[in-house]
Design an enzyme around this catalytic site. Structure first.
Site, PDB file in Angstrom:
ATOM      1  CB  ALA A  65      -0.871   0.059   1.235  1.00 22.56           C
ATOM      2  N   GLY A 108       0.376  -5.063   0.897  1.00 23.83           N
ATOM      3  CA  GLY A 108      -0.660  -4.903   0.068  1.00 23.83           C
ATOM      4  C   GLY A 108      -0.491  -5.612  -1.239  1.00 23.83           C
ATOM      5  CD  GLU A 131       1.468  -5.496   5.625  1.00 22.46           C
ATOM      6  OE1 GLU A 131       2.152  -6.334   6.198  1.00 22.46           O
ATOM      7  OE2 GLU A 131       0.653  -5.833   4.905  1.00 22.46           O
TER       8      GLU A 131
END
Ligand code: HXC
Length: 257
Positions: A65, A108, A131
């Site tokens: 992301a 992501g 993450e």
């Protein structure tokens, strides 16, 4: 339809979507999400398309992301916009989607690859859920799909340490279906997609549906679902054509493609 962050092409009966944010290693922002979902819906509706391929570049499938987009977000922004919830739309596409992954598939990016029906990896592919290194955690399937695909031990290892997994390890633990040399990735993936697109589309769609059902139900219910689907394919003339072609030692000419 003009797209800003993806390139959309067709190769005969295969729809090809290429992530196109090279300067950000194909980081996924909300524009990518909206464009990807829109392009997939168009391929879903297009009777001339039998399978879809999603890919990135040789360096990065997608490095996650978009951290720069998320950096200034607060809880209310994330919650009220259901940030990145729109990616779930991908899982409602009924035609098969293959991810062709070279380079980084992180955060992501790894989760996007896992939303596809299967992953063909280049030998330079690297998968990871980093993450945790950013003070957050996976948010579009990393803790759920990855665990189902590779098991608890590896999923915990990946999500808690943020380490990357190379293509050989990804194949060994069942995250990817096959590994090919990076230079052959697109040819091999498009070949697989073209093969799928040559089959009877209702049968293809039912296979996808039935395999996915195995993640949502008990074995007994799943087996019953599979058998009913199998029976229903005898309602299509493609069953007669496929079996007759075998008996007559010729290639089938499926009508429902
Ligand atoms: C925004 C990114 C990015 C990202 C890379 N870039 N990843 N921008 N979001 N996820 C940008 C860099 O800022 C840089 O731009 C350019 O891409 C090239 O990256 P470099 O770091 O210079 O390349 P390299 O040294 O080759 O390192 C590659 C890399 C590294 C190992 C992949 O970029 C990296 O660690 N990226 C972040 C990976 C990550 O943490 N992903 C998870 C995100 S969180 P500039 O302009 O600086 O040159 C996530 C949550 C999902 O995905 C859940 C959502 C609900």
């Amino acid at each position: 339809m003009p797209y800003e962050t993806i390139i959309v092409e067709t190769r005969s009966r295969v729809g090809l979507i290429t992530l196109n944010r090279p300067k950000a290693l194909n980081a996924l922002n909300t524009t990518v999400m909206a464009e990807m979902v829109a392009a997939l819906k168009i391929f879903q509706e297009d009777a001339g398309i039998g399978a879809i391929v999603v890919t990135g570049s040789e360096k990065a499938f997608a490095a996650g992301a978009d951290i720069k987009q998320m950096q200034s977000m607060d809880y209310i922004d994330a919650f009220m916009s259901d940030f990145f919830g729109g990616w779930e739309e991908m899982t409602r596409v009924r035609k098969p989607i293959i991810a062709a992954v070279a380079g980084y598939a992180l955060g992501g990016g790894c989760e996007l690859a896992m939303m596809c029906d299967f992953i063909i990896a280049a030998d330079n592919a690297k998968f990871g859920q980093p993450e945790i290194t950013l003070g957050v955690m996976p948010g579009m399937g990393g803790s759920q799909r990855l665990t189902r695909f590779v098991g608890k031990a590896k999923a915990m290892d990946m999500c808690l340490t943020g380490r990357m997994m190379d293509a050989a390890e990804a194949e060994r633990c069942g995250l990817v279906s096959r590994v090919v040399p990076v230079g052959d990735l697109m040819e091999e993936t498009l070949k697989a997609a073209a093969k799928i697109a040559s089959f009877s589309l209702p049968a293809v769609m039912m296979v996808k549906d039935a395999v996915n059902r195995s993640y949502e139900t008990t074995l007994a219910e799943g087996l019953l679902y599979e058998r009913r689907m199998f029976h229903s394919l005898f309602a299509f003339d493609d069953q007669t054509e496929g079996m007759t072609a075998f008996v007559e030692k010729r290639s089938p000419n499926f009508r429902h493609r």
